[in-house]
Every structure is written in structure tokens, then in C-alpha cells.
Scaffold this active site. Structure first.
Site, mmCIF file in Angstrom:
data_model
loop_
_atom_site.group_PDB
_atom_site.id
_atom_site.type_symbol
_atom_site.label_atom_id
_atom_site.label_comp_id
_atom_site.label_asym_id
_atom_site.label_seq_id
_atom_site.Cartn_x
_atom_site.Cartn_y
_atom_site.Cartn_z
ATOM 1 C CG ASP A 119 48.755 46.378 39.612
ATOM 2 O OD1 ASP A 119 49.232 47.132 38.743
ATOM 3 O OD2 ASP A 119 49.034 46.459 40.823
ATOM 4 C CE LYS A 128 44.935 49.887 34.667
ATOM 5 N NZ LYS A 128 45.060 49.073 35.884
ATOM 6 N N GLY A 129 46.979 46.586 30.581
ATOM 7 C CA GLY A 129 48.008 46.583 29.538
ATOM 8 C C GLY A 129 47.774 45.486 28.526
ATOM 9 N N GLY A 158 51.998 50.595 35.988
ATOM 10 C CA GLY A 158 52.867 49.574 35.408
ATOM 11 C C GLY A 158 51.977 48.640 34.625
ATOM 12 C CG HIS A 159 49.466 49.796 32.164
ATOM 13 N ND1 HIS A 159 48.698 50.715 31.489
ATOM 14 C CD2 HIS A 159 49.171 49.958 33.477
ATOM 15 C CE1 HIS A 159 47.973 51.395 32.371
ATOM 16 N NE2 HIS A 159 48.251 50.962 33.577
ATOM 17 C CD GLN A 216 47.317 55.205 38.402
ATOM 18 O OE1 GLN A 216 46.852 56.177 37.814
ATOM 19 N NE2 GLN A 216 48.540 54.767 38.133
ATOM 20 C CB THR A 264 55.374 50.518 39.490
ATOM 21 O OG1 THR A 264 54.595 50.589 38.294
ATOM 22 C CG2 THR A 264 56.099 51.837 39.670
ATOM 23 N NE ARG A 276 50.441 43.848 41.536
ATOM 24 C CZ ARG A 276 50.615 43.454 40.270
ATOM 25 N NH1 ARG A 276 50.118 42.307 39.856
ATOM 26 N NH2 ARG A 276 51.276 44.212 39.423
ATOM 27 C CG ASP A 330 45.470 31.887 34.098
ATOM 28 O OD1 ASP A 330 44.853 32.921 33.804
ATOM 29 O OD2 ASP A 330 46.674 31.870 34.414
HETATM 30 P P1 GDP Z 1 47.711 46.625 34.578
HETATM 31 O O1 GDP Z 1 48.416 47.582 35.488
HETATM 32 O O2 GDP Z 1 46.226 46.670 34.743
HETATM 33 O O3 GDP Z 1 48.122 46.758 33.140
HETATM 34 O O4 GDP Z 1 48.160 45.160 35.051
HETATM 35 P P2 GDP Z 1 49.657 44.690 35.398
HETATM 36 O O5 GDP Z 1 50.412 44.529 34.134
HETATM 37 O O6 GDP Z 1 50.248 45.540 36.460
HETATM 38 O O7 GDP Z 1 49.369 43.295 36.095
HETATM 39 C C1 GDP Z 1 48.709 42.263 35.437
HETATM 40 C C2 GDP Z 1 49.634 41.033 35.401
HETATM 41 O O8 GDP Z 1 48.889 39.874 35.089
HETATM 42 C C3 GDP Z 1 50.712 41.139 34.329
HETATM 43 O O9 GDP Z 1 51.873 40.512 34.797
HETATM 44 C C4 GDP Z 1 50.109 40.351 33.159
HETATM 45 O O10 GDP Z 1 51.086 39.797 32.304
HETATM 46 C C5 GDP Z 1 49.370 39.278 33.893
HETATM 47 N N1 GDP Z 1 48.173 38.759 33.212
HETATM 48 C C6 GDP Z 1 47.276 39.440 32.466
HETATM 49 N N2 GDP Z 1 46.249 38.622 32.112
HETATM 50 C C7 GDP Z 1 46.527 37.407 32.653
HETATM 51 C C8 GDP Z 1 45.842 36.167 32.681
HETATM 52 O O11 GDP Z 1 44.754 36.011 32.145
HETATM 53 N N3 GDP Z 1 46.434 35.145 33.351
HETATM 54 C C9 GDP Z 1 47.621 35.277 33.989
HETATM 55 N N4 GDP Z 1 48.111 34.235 34.633
HETATM 56 N N5 GDP Z 1 48.297 36.449 33.993
HETATM 57 C C10 GDP Z 1 47.754 37.493 33.351
HETATM 58 P P1 IMO Z 2 48.262 50.445 37.314
HETATM 59 O O1 IMO Z 2 47.968 51.445 36.221
HETATM 60 C C1 IMO Z 2 48.166 49.434 41.551
HETATM 61 C C2 IMO Z 2 48.500 52.773 44.383
HETATM 62 C C3 IMO Z 2 49.726 52.792 45.259
HETATM 63 C C4 IMO Z 2 49.153 53.452 46.502
HETATM 64 C C5 IMO Z 2 48.185 54.486 45.913
HETATM 65 C C6 IMO Z 2 48.764 55.886 45.788
HETATM 66 O O2 IMO Z 2 49.456 49.606 37.045
HETATM 67 O O3 IMO Z 2 47.029 49.672 37.656
HETATM 68 P P2 IMO Z 2 50.540 56.978 44.121
HETATM 69 O O4 IMO Z 2 51.982 56.642 43.864
HETATM 70 O O5 IMO Z 2 49.674 56.876 42.916
HETATM 71 O O6 IMO Z 2 50.359 58.267 44.840
HETATM 72 O O7 IMO Z 2 50.040 55.831 45.151
HETATM 73 O O8 IMO Z 2 47.847 54.013 44.620
HETATM 74 N N1 IMO Z 2 48.771 52.689 42.923
HETATM 75 C C7 IMO Z 2 48.606 51.583 42.193
HETATM 76 N N2 IMO Z 2 48.278 50.320 42.551
HETATM 77 N N3 IMO Z 2 48.351 49.727 40.250
HETATM 78 C C8 IMO Z 2 48.654 50.980 39.872
HETATM 79 O O9 IMO Z 2 48.699 51.370 38.570
HETATM 80 C C9 IMO Z 2 48.838 51.965 40.857
HETATM 81 N N4 IMO Z 2 49.171 53.281 40.835
HETATM 82 C C10 IMO Z 2 49.115 53.711 42.101
HETATM 83 O O10 IMO Z 2 50.185 51.494 45.520
HETATM 84 O O11 IMO Z 2 48.385 52.533 47.239
HETATM 85 MG MG MG Z 3 49.945 47.621 36.912
#
Ligand code: GDP
Ligand code: IMO
Ligand code: MG
Length: 436
Positions: free
Chosen positions: A17, A20-21, A44-45, A224, A300, A305, A333
Site C-alpha cells: 500500500d 504503487k498503483g 488493492g492498487h 505487495q 481490499t 492499517r 503531504d
Molecule cells: P498500492 O497498493 O501500493 O497501490 O497502494 P494503495 O492504493 O493500496 O494505497 C495508497 C493510497 O494512498 C491510495 O488511496 C492512494 O490514492 C493514496 N495516495 C497515493 N499517493 C498519495 C500521496 O502522495 N498523498 C496522499 N495523501 N495520498 C496518496
Molecule cells: P498491495 O499490492 C498490504 C498482507 C495481508 C496479510 C499478509 C498475507 O495493495 O500493496 P495474503 O492474503 O496475501 O495471504 O495475506 O499480507 N497483504 C497486503 N498488505 N497490501 C497488499 O497488497 C497486501 N497483500 C497482502 O494483510 O498481512
Molecule cells: Mg494496496
């Protein structure tokens, strides 16, 4: 050979999280192919465009750009129901992936009994805090040589036999405590849900190899992150795939020469969902503040968190593991307006020794306490800043200290969720790729 220099991996450096998305979406217009190579719908991206947020789980985050060809590689585990829903949701928002999607015949299929086993096990005495999506059991079946691959869907008559062994093993394990759908129903559902995808299943390895040789650019989208990597993460509190660099090669079948660079993604602080070590975790009001301001609830599963200061040692470990060329630091930010900002520079063990070493075994983490360096905060908001030179002085000092702890230069700084909210570091390795 193609232009490996233009092919780029985007990898998470913490516990997922990181954003990356957003980075994949931002860079996608410069790439012809965007590839997922491991993980499944545990990912979840989030991509935000003009304030509208789109969550992607299995569809590569290059989807929003019509010129991007999307590839699901062999290292992925795919839930076809969820995949269909995702494609429908995108379509409802005017994004069509028809004609630009290829699914590896070697990728594995997540089945209902995998999900049942994941949830049954999580209800036991040693929960990992998984996403409950059947990811672990699906990879177990793969390693146990009883998985079902997308290519198997092309021979529907053989499907019952392909599925039976894994199904029976799950049944033996969960006994009568969990009601599984009958095998016939699983096979029928799978045939139905897979029908629209059959023409998209093919040799993704050959496709990518040919694309590379033609000099077409490829963006590799990690899911991940390194601390969740099954080998190099905080085992056993990890996911079941190699989310660090090695997984890119096994999950595509491309050789290392096909990769030009690695962009590591990290938040300006640290978060983690689920159980396991997290020395930087803040259990106080500051942790709560980071969660609220950063909207740190799982994309997801919606779970809150765990939040803490930026952890230098874990991120440095991730940089080493992945050969990171440059850092993208996200969500700066979220730290706006704090009096002081913390940076974990090392860990103190039970005997008072300070080190930056990362333990390999879970119990060794327990004795570690973070060494936190406090730096002055900044009152001028960084939200939406696009020029590094106009960042508040204190933010610049914080970033300099952060990059020093991980010994890696900044390539990109994100200052908000939207595409345009961020700064490019033109002299870093990505300069040309990121410059608009
Ligand atoms: P990923 O799994 O690595 O793709 O990340 P996620 O999408 O799960 O979580 C990142 C969250 O932070 C998302 O809700 C993005 O929209 C948000 N986000 C990404 N970059 C920034 C930033 O620079 N500032 C803020 N406030 N939110 C951000
Ligand atoms: P993205 O791509 C954050 C965590 C779960 C749990 C562990 C194992 O959005 O960064 P699993 O269901 O994979 O067997 O769970 O890994 N986990 C993540 N945490 N972001 C993710 O993906 C995750 N995918 C799995 O919360 O601790
Ligand atoms: Mg994510």
C-alpha cells in the site's frame, strides 16, 4: 535485443500500500506493456484521476491508458469472478480493455476451496491476518503440483480431474466444519466464468520476450512488497509469493537482461495491515493521526492499517534486496502540519546494542525497539507541490535524512493522490521517463 534500459520495475519497499498503483498509472503512458507478475486479488492498487478513485486488484494499473497492453504473468494467481467484476466496473467508467489483455496460460486459478481453506485457517490459533482471498492455498496447490492453471481451462473435459486432488485434500483438512460447494458445482462455475476469457489465454512469456526484442517498453507492476515477500519478508507474517525482484523473473519468464531499472516505492511513513513485526508502529495519538490523515484503511479489506514513522532499516533492506535505482517517496503531504517528524534509524536489542540489521526470524523482532530521530516538522503544506525547490526547508531536510538512512536517491516525490500531485527529480535515473 530490445531496449532493456527503458523497461522498469515498480516495487513496494515496505508492507504494501505504498502507492504503487498511482506510480504505475503515472508512468504508464510511456510504456507499451504493463505487466503484473505475482500476487492476486490480495492487492488493492488505487488510481486517482481528477478526484475520482479507482481500485484495481488484478487488472494492471496501466488500464486507464488506452495505448497500454496489459499482461497477467505466470506468477499471478487469478480469481476469475473478481477479474470479471473488475473489468465490468472499468467498462462502466468508460475504460475498455478489450483487445489489449493477455493472460498467461501458466497463471494459477483461485478456486472456492482455496478461499475456504484460507478463512478456516485464519479462524485458528495462529492467524496471519490474511486478506482471506485464498492466495496462500492457491500458491500451496501450485507448489504441491495440484494447481489449476489458466491453460487447463482450454481443455474443459480434463478440469474435474485437474481440480479433484486439491479439492479432496482441502476437504480432508477442514473436515465437516466448513461446507464446501460440490466439486461439480465448482467445475460448472469455472467453465461459465472462464468462457469470456478463453480467447485471452496464451503464451505471455513469448509475448513479452518478443516485445522486448522488438524494443517495445515494458513496465512491471509489483504487488505487495518486500517485507511481505515469502523469502525476504517478516516470515511467517508474509504473503505467499516473491514480491521482491526475483518474483519478476519467475513471474514473467524474462531474463534479467530485459530489465533496465528498479523504482522502489515507499511512503514517507510506514503502514502494515495484518499481524507481524512492525518496530516503528505508533500505538498513540500520532499513529491515529497518521491513519486518519493518510486514510489508512485497506483498499481490499477495509481494515485499519497500523501506522508508524518511516523505518530506515526495513526500507534499506528492501533497497538492497531489489537493487533499487531510485526511490519514489509517497504521501509526504500526510506529514504536513506536524511539530516534529520521526525517522527510525536503527533498532536497539534487549542488550542495548543498536543495529540496522534485519532479523530473519519472527521472534528476534520482539526484543527490538526503534531508535527514533526526531526532526522539525513543517507548517507550510506540501500538498500538490510539483517543484522540489519549493518544498518547505524542513521537508527538504527530512527527505535528505530519509534518503541517507536508506542510501538511495529520490527519483519522485508524491504530494497527493492525484496524478499531477508530485515532484520529479530530473537528475535522478528516471529523469527522462518521468519528465512530461
Ligand atoms: P498500492 O497498493 O501500493 O497501490 O497502494 P494503495 O492504493 O493500496 O494505497 C495508497 C493510497 O494512498 C491510495 O488511496 C492512494 O490514492 C493514496 N495516495 C497515493 N499517493 C498519495 C500521496 O502522495 N498523498 C496522499 N495523501 N495520498 C496518496
Ligand atoms: P498491495 O499490492 C498490504 C498482507 C495481508 C496479510 C499478509 C498475507 O495493495 O500493496 P495474503 O492474503 O496475501 O495471504 O495475506 O499480507 N497483504 C497486503 N498488505 N497490501 C497488499 O497488497 C497486501 N497483500 C497482502 O494483510 O498481512
Ligand atoms: Mg494496496
Amino acid at each position: 535485443m530490445g531496449h532493456a534500459a527503458s523497461n522498469l520495475a515498480i516495487l513496494g519497499l515496505q508492507w504494501g500500500d505504498e502507492g504503487k498503483g498511482k506510480v504505475v498509472d503515472l508512468l504508464s503512458p510511456r510504456f507499451r506493456h504493463v505487466v503484473r507478475f505475482q500476487g492476486g486479488n490480495n492487492a488493492g492498487h488505487t488510481v486517482v484521476v481528477n478526484g475520482q478513485s479507482i481500485a484495481l486488484h488484478q487488472v494492471p494499473s496501466g488500464a486507464l491508458h488506452e495505448g497500454c497492453f496489459l499482461v497477467v504473468g505466470s506468477g499471478v494467481v487469478l480469481n476469475l469472478d473478481v477479474f470479471q467484476q473488475e473489468i465490468d466496473r472499468l467498462k462502466a467508467r468508460g475504460i475498455d480493455v478489450t483487445g489489449r489483455l493477455l493472460l498467461s496460460e501458466k497463471a494459477h486459478v483461485i478456486l472456492p476451496h482455496h478461499i475456504a481453506l484460507d478463512r478456516w485457517r485464519e479462524g485458528g490459533s495462529n492467524p496471519i491476518g490474511t486478506t482471506g482471498r485464498g492466495i496462500g492455498p492457491c500458491y500451496e496447490m501450485k507448489a504441491g503440483r495440484m494447481g489449476v492453471r489458466l491453460g487447463d481451462l482450454l481443455s474443459p473435459a480434463l478440469l474435474p480431474d485437474r481440480i479433484r486432488q486439491g479439492y479432496e485434500e482441502v476437504r480432508l483438512r477442514v473436515g465437516t466444519s466448513v461446507e464446501l460447494p460440490p466439486l461439480d458445482a465448482i467445475v460448472d462455475d469455472l467453465r461459465k466464468v472462464s468462457a469470456p476469457f478463453l480467447p485471452l489465454i496464451g503464451d505471455a512469456q513469448a509475448h513479452l520476450y518478443a516485445a522486448w526484442r522488438r524494443g517495445e517498453s515494458i513496465l512491471f507492476e509489483g504487488a505487495q512488497a518486500t517485507l511481505l515477500d515469502i523469502d525476504h519478508g517478516t516470515y511467517p507474517f508474509v504473503t505467499s509469493s516473491n514480491c521482491s525482484l526475483g518474483g519478476l523473473f519467475t513471474g514473467t519468464g524474462l531474463p534479467p537482461q530485459a530489465l533496465g531499472g528498479v523504482l522502489g516505492i515507499a511512503k514517507a511513513y510506514t503502514t502494515r495491515v495484518g499481524a507481524g513485526p512492525m518496530p516503528s508502529e505508533l500505538h498513540d495519538a500520532m499513529g491515529q493521526r497518521l491513519r486518519e490523515v493518510g486514510k489508512e484503511f485497506g483498499t481490499t479489506t477495509g481494515r485499519p492499517r497500523r501506522c508508524g514513522w518511516f523505518d530506515g532499516p526495513i526500507t534499506a533492506h528492501a533497497c538492497r534486496t531489489n537493487g533499487v535505482h531510485g526511490l519514489a517517496i509517497m504521501k509526504l503531504d500526510v506529514l504536513d502540519g506536524l511539530d516534529e517528524v520521526g525517522l527510525v534509524t536503527g533498532y536497539r536489542d534487549g542488550e542495548g546494542r543498536v543495529s540496522t540489521r534485519i532479523p530473519s526470524c519472527a521472534p528476534d523482532w520482539d526484543a527490538l525497539r526503534p531508535e527514533i530521530r526526531m526532526l522539525p516538522g513543517w507548517k507550510t503544506p506540501t500538498r500538490g507541490v510539483t517543484d522540489p525547490a519549493s518544498l518547505p526547508k524542513e521537508a527538504q531536510t527530512y527527505l535528505a535524512a530519509l534518503t541517507e538512512t536508506v542510501e538511495c536517491p529520490l527519483a519522485y516525490l508524491s504530494t497527493g493522490p492525484d496524478r499531477h500531485e508530485g515532484c520529479i527529480y530530473p537528475d535522478a535515473f528516471l529523469g527522462d521517463a518521468l519528465r512530461s
